[in-house]
Scaffold this active site. Structure first.
Site, PDB file in Angstrom:
ATOM      1  CE  LYS A 170      24.452 113.555 109.369  1.00  0.00           C
ATOM      2  NZ  LYS A 170      24.596 114.922 109.903  1.00  0.00           N
TER       3      LYS A 170
ATOM      4  CB  SER B 253      22.739 116.729 101.444  1.00  0.00           C
ATOM      5  OG  SER B 253      23.617 116.112 102.369  1.00  0.00           O
TER       6      SER B 253
END
Length: 334
Positions: free
Chosen positions: A63, A88
């Site tokens: 990410k 999340s």
């Protein structure tokens, strides 16, 4: 050649040019992650496996590539007000770190059921945590409120051209610098940002390569979407892979629809077994969402599919390593 002609004819959210621009932009900040292999796992799978270890990326997951590209794409006026997202865990930590490097605020909306280790990463990197209920509606409404209050820029976890382009740099490393002879790449799928970037870059470099998605049975909206020819959203998900519970976005869906060659769904027990193999054989800490690619390659549905028999050299993206190891450490004190 079909994939190549499709990419010429259809305008997707990202392309090889935006991915190469992302590579140049984020190169000073990211790790070029290594590729590992194991004869034991090759024997188990009946193929040559090459593990792209994004679990070693800054922030502990792939990410950071997309988040870094997005943050450093902002002009100074935009950046000054900070960035906001809902996540999340791994995107939240990645965006917090990218924002910290640029010296701007990061407002992170996190559902209350997010794993503790991922929340701790956000705090460690200086992100400001705002809690929401564990539903997409609550996440989005809370993020909208933060946007209104701060004037920050919303950076979606996956449905964003800059995010998709950043994730695509994985394929540039893997196919141009590390293992150019791959027949296939297996990638976890959730919202589709990772596999969209990987597929766009991979098929630009080698139109014949196959790109497969790995998805939990308990969150199989992408498999259902491919079958139906439209985005299917699930009323609820049930999987140990906490990072794979999102639904496809309107930017990622066309890429998944057109360029992903198949979606392999696996049960949680298969994911846990793959995670265990990563720990015991590769000696790498991989979270459940990150180990699903190995689970897919070891699954009967993949092994027994005659259409995929010629996929002998396979790249597997180990997408993250942010796993809560507290239970292991606790066991030593009992």
């Amino acid at each position: 050649m079909e994939a190549e002609s499709q990419m010429r004819e259809i305008k997707y959210a990202a392309d090889i040019s935006s991915i190469k621009e992302a590579q140049a932009r984020i190169k000073p900040f990211i790790h070029e992650t290594p590729v590992l292999s194991s004869e034991t796992l090759n024997l188990l799978s009946g193929r040559q496996l090459f593990f792209k270890c994004e679990c070693f990326q800054k922030g502990g997951a792939f990410k950071f590539r997309g988040a870094c590209n997005a943050v450093y794409s902002l002009d100074d006026d935009q950046a000054a007000k900070g960035v906001v997202t809902h996540s999340s865990g791994n995107h939240a930590a990645a965006l917090s770190l990218a924002a910290k490097l640029r010296g701007i605020p990061a407002y992170i909306v996190i559902p209350k059921n997010a794993p503790k280790c991922k929340v701790e990463n956000v705090v460690r990197y200086g992100g400001q945590v705002i809690w929401s209920e564990p539903t997409m509606q609550s996440r989005e409404s809370t993020a909208a409120k933060v946007l209104q209050e701060t004037g920050a820029v919303l950076l979606h976890p996956y449905n964003d051209r800059r995010i998709i382009s950043g994730q695509g740099t994985i394929s540039l490393e893997l196919l141009e610098q590390q293992v150019p002879h791959l027949d296939a790449i297996v990638v976890p799928i959730s919202g589709g940002g990772l596999i969209s970037g990987v597929a766009l870059a991979a098929k630009s470099i080698n139109p014949a390569i196959r790109v497969f998605a790995a998805e939990p049975e308990g969150a199989n909206d992408a498999a259902q979407s491919k079958e139906a020819g439209r985005i299917i959203t699930l009323p609820e998900t049930n999987t140990v892979a906490d990072g794979l519970r999102a639904s496809l976005g309107d930017l990622t869906w066309p890429i998944v629809r057109d360029l992903v060659d198949g979606i392999i769904t696996v049960e949680d027990r298969e994911i846990i077994n793959a995670m265990k193999l990563c720990f015991e054989i590769l000696k790498v800490a991989v979270e459940s969402s990150g180990a699903i690619g190995l689970a897919a390659v070891l699954s009967d549905s993949f092994k027994n599919n005659p259409a995929w028999k010629d996929c002998t050299n396979i790249g597997i993206v180990l997408s993250g390593g942010n796993v809560d190891l507290g239970i292991i450490w606790d066991s030593y004190t009992k």
